[in-house]
Design a protein around this motif. Structure first.
Motif, short mmCIF file in Angstrom:
data_model
loop_
_atom_site.label_atom_id
_atom_site.label_comp_id
_atom_site.label_asym_id
_atom_site.label_seq_id
_atom_site.Cartn_x
_atom_site.Cartn_y
_atom_site.Cartn_z
N GLY A 180 0.78 -1.23 0.00
CA GLY A 180 0.00 0.00 0.00
C GLY A 180 0.80 1.27 0.00
N VAL A 181 2.11 1.20 -0.16
CA VAL A 181 2.96 2.40 -0.15
C VAL A 181 2.83 3.15 -1.47
CG1 VAL A 181 5.37 3.19 -0.16
CG2 VAL A 181 4.60 1.51 1.53
N SER A 182 2.89 4.46 -1.40
CA SER A 182 2.94 5.30 -2.59
C SER A 182 4.19 6.16 -2.52
CB SER A 182 1.70 6.20 -2.68
OG SER A 182 1.78 7.06 -3.80
N LEU A 183 5.11 5.95 -3.48
CA LEU A 183 6.34 6.75 -3.56
C LEU A 183 6.19 7.76 -4.68
CD1 LEU A 183 9.14 4.02 -3.21
CD2 LEU A 183 8.19 5.47 -1.42
N GLY A 184 6.36 9.04 -4.36
CA GLY A 184 6.24 10.08 -5.36
C GLY A 184 7.37 10.02 -6.38
N ALA A 185 7.18 10.75 -7.48
CA ALA A 185 8.17 10.75 -8.55
C ALA A 185 9.54 11.16 -8.04
CB ALA A 185 7.72 11.70 -9.67
N GLY A 186 10.56 10.47 -8.53
CA GLY A 186 11.93 10.84 -8.21
C GLY A 186 12.42 10.39 -6.86
N CYS A 187 11.70 9.52 -6.16
CA CYS A 187 12.16 9.04 -4.85
C CYS A 187 13.33 8.07 -5.03
CB CYS A 187 11.04 8.34 -4.10
SG CYS A 187 9.82 9.46 -3.39
N ARG A 188 14.16 7.99 -3.97
CA ARG A 188 15.27 7.04 -3.93
C ARG A 188 15.19 6.31 -2.60
NH1 ARG A 188 15.02 8.78 -8.30
NH2 ARG A 188 16.66 9.67 -9.63
N VAL A 189 15.21 4.98 -2.66
CA VAL A 189 15.19 4.15 -1.45
C VAL A 189 16.39 3.21 -1.54
CG1 VAL A 189 13.81 2.70 0.07
CG2 VAL A 189 12.67 4.24 -1.56
N THR A 190 17.32 3.30 -0.59
CA THR A 190 18.59 2.60 -0.73
C THR A 190 18.99 1.86 0.55
OG1 THR A 190 19.98 4.44 0.06
CG2 THR A 190 19.35 4.46 -2.27
N SER A 191 19.97 0.99 0.40
CA SER A 191 20.74 0.40 1.52
C SER A 191 19.88 -0.30 2.56
CB SER A 191 21.59 1.50 2.19
OG SER A 191 22.42 2.14 1.26
N GLY A 192 18.89 -1.07 2.12
CA GLY A 192 18.09 -1.86 3.04
C GLY A 192 17.06 -1.09 3.84
N VAL A 200 2.71 7.27 2.48
CA VAL A 200 2.77 8.10 1.27
C VAL A 200 4.01 8.98 1.38
CG1 VAL A 200 1.62 9.88 -0.10
CG2 VAL A 200 0.27 8.07 0.99
N VAL A 201 4.89 8.87 0.39
CA VAL A 201 6.17 9.59 0.42
C VAL A 201 6.18 10.63 -0.68
CG1 VAL A 201 8.68 9.37 0.30
CG2 VAL A 201 7.31 7.53 1.32
N GLY A 202 6.51 11.87 -0.33
CA GLY A 202 6.53 12.96 -1.29
C GLY A 202 7.62 12.80 -2.33
N GLU A 203 7.45 13.47 -3.45
CA GLU A 203 8.38 13.32 -4.56
C GLU A 203 9.79 13.78 -4.18
OE1 GLU A 203 7.37 17.52 -6.87
OE2 GLU A 203 6.43 15.65 -7.52
N ASN A 204 10.76 13.15 -4.85
CA ASN A 204 12.18 13.48 -4.70
C ASN A 204 12.72 13.27 -3.28
OD1 ASN A 204 12.56 14.29 -7.44
ND2 ASN A 204 11.55 16.22 -6.96
N THR A 205 12.11 12.38 -2.54
CA THR A 205 12.57 12.08 -1.18
C THR A 205 13.62 10.97 -1.22
OG1 THR A 205 10.44 12.70 -0.22
CG2 THR A 205 11.86 11.31 1.11
N LEU A 206 14.72 11.17 -0.51
CA LEU A 206 15.76 10.16 -0.39
C LEU A 206 15.59 9.45 0.95
CD1 LEU A 206 18.37 8.70 -1.15
CD2 LEU A 206 19.65 10.66 -0.25
N PHE A 233 8.16 13.43 3.84
CA PHE A 233 8.71 14.34 2.84
C PHE A 233 10.06 14.86 3.33
CE2 PHE A 233 5.52 16.26 5.55
CZ PHE A 233 6.21 17.31 6.17
N THR A 234 10.84 15.41 2.42
CA THR A 234 12.18 15.90 2.74
C THR A 234 12.12 17.33 3.27
OG1 THR A 234 13.25 14.50 1.10
CG2 THR A 234 14.45 16.45 1.79
N ARG A 235 12.93 17.59 4.29
CA ARG A 235 13.15 18.95 4.78
C ARG A 235 14.64 19.11 5.08
NH1 ARG A 235 9.10 19.88 2.83
NH2 ARG A 235 7.23 20.90 3.66
N MET A 236 15.13 20.32 5.01
CA MET A 236 16.52 20.59 5.36
C MET A 236 16.58 21.06 6.81
SD MET A 236 17.85 19.76 2.51
CE MET A 236 19.57 20.24 2.73
N VAL A 237 17.48 20.47 7.59
CA VAL A 237 17.63 20.83 8.99
C VAL A 237 19.05 21.34 9.22
CG1 VAL A 237 15.91 19.15 9.74
CG2 VAL A 237 18.32 18.48 9.66
N GLU A 238 19.23 22.07 10.29
CA GLU A 238 20.53 22.68 10.56
C GLU A 238 21.58 21.62 10.84
OE1 GLU A 238 22.50 26.15 13.41
OE2 GLU A 238 20.35 25.75 13.46
N SER A 239 22.74 21.79 10.23
CA SER A 239 23.83 20.86 10.40
C SER A 239 24.65 21.20 11.63
CB SER A 239 24.73 20.88 9.16
OG SER A 239 25.91 20.14 9.38
N SER A 240 25.35 20.18 12.16
CA SER A 240 26.21 20.40 13.31
C SER A 240 27.41 21.27 12.98
CB SER A 240 26.69 19.05 13.86
OG SER A 240 27.43 18.35 12.87
#
Length: 278
Positions: A180-192, A200-206, A233-240
């Protein structure tokens, strides 16, 4: 003797350097062919869910590796295209009788891949050896389903989606996309990575074990999986290293935000599925 024991014995001989592509016998190749037939029939799988966790079937992944190690690269031809590989492409005569469609000019299914009933493969797309694609799933244009990836039932892989392959090490579970998962266009799912059912995963989500998942439902940070029933969905968070002199104005890194799936999101996914069936 069972297929598992035959493969395990052959793996031990291969691991001990007692057999290779030049010395493999007709019986050895019969074992390899029977193994690929079982994968294509869905009788064996590279990983299975036991309880709440997905576990790799090591002997199955060993069998896939044997099909590379004990076969020579050959010149082959399919659909007027010449290529060189150790494996031929999968025969597709069984798909139509199960209501599965693969459109012309670019749908490629490698030997040893399973496609369930009522699936759709749009061209161009590719499903690799050892992959399992469940009933009613859409593999859209420019999608790749990597080796050993396990895709559930009624899944939508949006256009230009990459599902990574995990063949080695054999003890590692592959990428899992549950029912039942829906992956939006351009998604990448890697490494297990494991995507929980009905998410439901938004487009271009890694989605990768290296990227944190901020689950706002349970208020925790996760790695390597998305819980079921989420909208992500993807968001940018502050880096250390945000205060480093090299990064004027701050540095940021990608993260995934997971929220409770809303009724309208679920309804929209169902409407899209209904349109696809017509």
């Amino acid at each position: 003797m069972t297929l598992e024991s035959d493969v395990s014995d052959l793996w031990q001989r291969y691991d001990d350097d007692d057999v290779n592509a030049e010395t493999a016998s007709a019986d050895d190749h019969d074992t390899l062919d029977a193994f690929l037939d079982a994968l294509e029939a869905g009788e064996i799988r590279a990983a299975e869910k036991r309880g709440d966790a997905w576990t790799a079937n090591e002997w199955v992944k060993q069998g896939i590796l044997l099909n590379f190690g004990l076969r020579a690269t050959e010149a082959r031809s399919y659909g007027g295209v010449d290529y060189h590989d150790v494996l031929p492409l999968r025969e597709t005569g069984d798909l139509g009788e199960r209501g599965t469609r693969n459109t012309p000019d670019g749908t490629t299914i490698r030997r040893g891949a399973y496609l369930g009933s009522d699936c759709i493969m749009m061209s161009p797309s590719f499903v690799n050896v050892g992959a399992y694609v469940g009933d009613g799933t859409l593999v859209d244009s420019c999608d790749t389903v990597g080796s050993c990836a396990q895709i559930g039932e009624d899944v939508k892989l949006g256009a230009n989606t990459l599902i990574g392959g995990v063949l080695e090490p054999v003890e590692d579970a592959p990428v899992i996309v549950e029912d039942g998962v829906s992956l939006g266009a351009g998604c990448r799912v890697t490494s297990g990575f494991v995507v929980g059912e009905n998410t439901v995963v938004g487009e271009n989500t890694l989605l990768s074990p290296r990227i944190p998942v901020y689950d706002l439902v349970e208020e925790e940070v996760l790695y390597g999986h998305l819980p079921p029933e989420r909208r992500a969905f993807t968001r940018m968070v502050e880096s250390s290293i945000g205060d480093h002199d090299l990064f004027a104005g701050g540095a940021y890194k990608p993260a995934v935000v997971a929220m409770d799936i809303e009724a309208d999101t679920r309804d929209a996914t169902k409407r899209e599925a209904a349109l696809r069936d017509n």
